[in-house]
Write a protein that holds these residues in place. Structure first.
Motif, mmCIF file in Angstrom:
data_model
loop_
_atom_site.group_PDB
_atom_site.id
_atom_site.type_symbol
_atom_site.label_atom_id
_atom_site.label_comp_id
_atom_site.label_asym_id
_atom_site.label_seq_id
_atom_site.Cartn_x
_atom_site.Cartn_y
_atom_site.Cartn_z
ATOM 1 N N ASN A 62 0.888 -1.801 0.398
ATOM 2 C CA ASN A 62 -0.299 0.427 0.417
ATOM 3 C C ASN A 62 0.719 1.168 -0.179
ATOM 4 O O ASN A 62 0.746 2.228 1.159
ATOM 5 C CB ASN A 62 -1.165 0.040 1.164
ATOM 6 N N PRO A 63 1.247 1.508 -1.062
ATOM 7 C CA PRO A 63 2.664 2.585 -0.981
ATOM 8 C C PRO A 63 1.967 4.073 -1.024
ATOM 9 O O PRO A 63 0.572 3.462 -1.994
ATOM 10 C CB PRO A 63 4.042 2.883 -2.242
ATOM 11 N N PRO A 64 1.800 4.988 -0.855
ATOM 12 C CA PRO A 64 0.984 6.256 -1.901
ATOM 13 C C PRO A 64 0.962 6.166 -2.843
ATOM 14 O O PRO A 64 1.948 6.349 -3.231
ATOM 15 C CB PRO A 64 1.376 7.407 -0.886
ATOM 16 N N LYS A 65 0.073 6.802 -3.630
ATOM 17 C CA LYS A 65 -0.074 7.410 -4.577
ATOM 18 C C LYS A 65 1.271 7.861 -4.976
ATOM 19 O O LYS A 65 1.073 9.236 -4.645
ATOM 20 C CB LYS A 65 -1.106 7.442 -5.383
ATOM 21 N N ARG A 66 1.870 8.381 -6.728
ATOM 22 C CA ARG A 66 2.822 9.982 -6.378
ATOM 23 C C ARG A 66 1.628 10.937 -7.510
ATOM 24 O O ARG A 66 0.768 10.522 -7.772
ATOM 25 C CB ARG A 66 3.797 8.726 -7.793
ATOM 26 N N PRO A 67 1.755 11.636 -6.855
ATOM 27 C CA PRO A 67 1.649 13.132 -6.708
ATOM 28 C C PRO A 67 1.455 13.162 -8.690
ATOM 29 O O PRO A 67 2.679 13.061 -8.830
ATOM 30 C CB PRO A 67 2.132 14.744 -5.565
ATOM 31 N N THR A 68 0.929 13.979 -9.023
ATOM 32 C CA THR A 68 1.268 14.424 -10.624
ATOM 33 C C THR A 68 1.411 15.380 -10.636
ATOM 34 O O THR A 68 2.368 16.400 -11.281
ATOM 35 C CB THR A 68 0.175 13.504 -11.551
ATOM 36 N N THR A 69 0.172 16.203 -10.954
ATOM 37 C CA THR A 69 -0.481 17.599 -11.521
ATOM 38 C C THR A 69 -1.164 18.506 -10.243
ATOM 39 O O THR A 69 -1.331 17.531 -9.906
ATOM 40 C CB THR A 69 -1.265 17.476 -12.297
ATOM 41 N N PRO A 70 -0.237 19.799 -9.744
ATOM 42 C CA PRO A 70 0.687 19.739 -10.375
ATOM 43 C C PRO A 70 2.280 19.719 -10.003
ATOM 44 O O PRO A 70 1.899 18.319 -8.906
ATOM 45 C CB PRO A 70 1.170 21.563 -10.143
ATOM 46 N N GLU A 71 3.146 19.890 -10.582
ATOM 47 C CA GLU A 71 4.371 18.710 -10.304
ATOM 48 C C GLU A 71 4.488 18.770 -8.909
ATOM 49 O O GLU A 71 4.707 19.822 -8.834
ATOM 50 C CB GLU A 71 5.452 19.411 -11.519
ATOM 51 N N ALA A 72 5.551 17.895 -7.850
ATOM 52 C CA ALA A 72 5.005 18.084 -6.997
ATOM 53 C C ALA A 72 7.004 18.300 -6.404
ATOM 54 O O ALA A 72 7.656 17.985 -7.180
ATOM 55 C CB ALA A 72 4.609 16.690 -5.834
ATOM 56 N N THR A 73 7.576 18.392 -5.282
ATOM 57 C CA THR A 73 8.686 18.664 -5.377
ATOM 58 C C THR A 73 9.813 17.502 -4.872
ATOM 59 O O THR A 73 8.685 16.317 -4.769
ATOM 60 C CB THR A 73 8.729 19.448 -3.767
ATOM 61 N N GLY A 74 10.939 17.201 -5.785
ATOM 62 C CA GLY A 74 10.869 16.189 -5.403
ATOM 63 C C GLY A 74 11.498 15.696 -7.210
ATOM 64 O O GLY A 74 11.807 16.216 -7.823
ATOM 65 N N LEU A 75 12.012 14.329 -7.146
ATOM 66 C CA LEU A 75 12.374 13.837 -8.648
ATOM 67 C C LEU A 75 11.554 14.159 -9.639
ATOM 68 O O LEU A 75 10.018 13.879 -9.289
ATOM 69 C CB LEU A 75 12.681 12.166 -8.916
ATOM 70 N N ARG A 76 11.437 14.825 -10.864
ATOM 71 C CA ARG A 76 10.704 15.002 -11.562
ATOM 72 C C ARG A 76 10.154 13.970 -12.609
ATOM 73 O O ARG A 76 9.425 13.676 -12.652
ATOM 74 C CB ARG A 76 11.357 16.226 -12.283
ATOM 75 N N HIS A 77 12.149 13.324 -13.040
ATOM 76 C CA HIS A 77 11.377 12.010 -14.226
ATOM 77 C C HIS A 77 12.873 11.393 -14.266
ATOM 78 O O HIS A 77 13.976 12.515 -13.903
ATOM 79 C CB HIS A 77 10.754 12.673 -15.785
ATOM 80 N N LEU A 78 12.517 10.226 -15.137
ATOM 81 C CA LEU A 78 13.853 10.021 -15.435
ATOM 82 C C LEU A 78 14.153 9.298 -16.422
ATOM 83 O O LEU A 78 12.948 9.888 -17.583
ATOM 84 C CB LEU A 78 13.214 8.078 -15.367
ATOM 85 N N ALA A 79 14.992 9.863 -16.874
ATOM 86 C CA ALA A 79 15.425 9.981 -18.834
ATOM 87 C C ALA A 79 16.549 9.029 -19.694
ATOM 88 O O ALA A 79 17.826 8.835 -18.432
ATOM 89 C CB ALA A 79 16.075 11.130 -19.068
ATOM 90 N N PHE A 80 15.982 8.458 -20.528
ATOM 91 C CA PHE A 80 17.285 7.121 -21.027
ATOM 92 C C PHE A 80 17.117 7.727 -22.551
ATOM 93 O O PHE A 80 16.746 8.930 -23.126
ATOM 94 C CB PHE A 80 17.063 6.379 -21.327
ATOM 95 N N SER A 81 18.876 7.744 -22.526
ATOM 96 C CA SER A 81 19.154 8.743 -24.103
ATOM 97 C C SER A 81 18.944 7.841 -24.211
ATOM 98 O O SER A 81 19.451 6.186 -24.852
ATOM 99 C CB SER A 81 20.786 8.757 -24.044
#
Length: 128
Positions: A62-81
């Motif tokens: 039961n982890p809490p859901k991730r806030p999506t909008t508006p963007e929350a403080t913290g890790l914004r996204h993961l990026a792959f090249s």
């Protein structure tokens, strides 16, 4: 202090098997180690990209859901090249993953786009 590199990124998922399938089968990351921690009722999956350890995937009850909008403080996204943006997008779409429209970075002129993992974590593909 002199940092050497990023060691890993930790991600908590809501459905372990669904996220494991997404990161391994769809994104193509390799399993380095998988453990079930009975005392926590939690899995820990270590994943590598091109033999480089990059992600720890955790399951918790039961982890809490991730806030999506508006963007929350913290890790914004993961990026792959990626080398071939159209091929990468086609691959994701073949698995039913919705991919945003490709945009051009105004500072680098490189293409980029976003999609989401099974829990809505934004993931970016960025042209090499």
């Amino acid at each position: 202090m002199k940092l050497a590199n990023v060691h890993h990124i930790a991600i908590i998922c809501s459905d372990y098997e669904r996220s494991k399938d997404f990161y391994v089968r769809i994104l193509g990351l390799n399993i380095v180690n998988e453990v079930f921690r009975k005392e926590r009722q939690s899995y820990k999956l270590d994943l590598a990209l091109n033999d480089t350890y990059v992600i720890e995937l955790f399951s918790f009850e039961n982890p809490p859901k991730r806030p999506t909008t508006p963007e929350a403080t913290g890790l914004r996204h993961l990026a792959f090249s990626v080398e071939d943006m159209p091929e990468a997008i086609s691959h994701l779409e073949d698995y039913g993953v919705e991919v945003e429209e490709v945009r051009i970075d105004p500072h680098t002129g490189k293409q980029f786009t976003f999609f989401k993992d099974p829990d809505g974590l934004p993931i970016e593909l960025y042209e090499m």
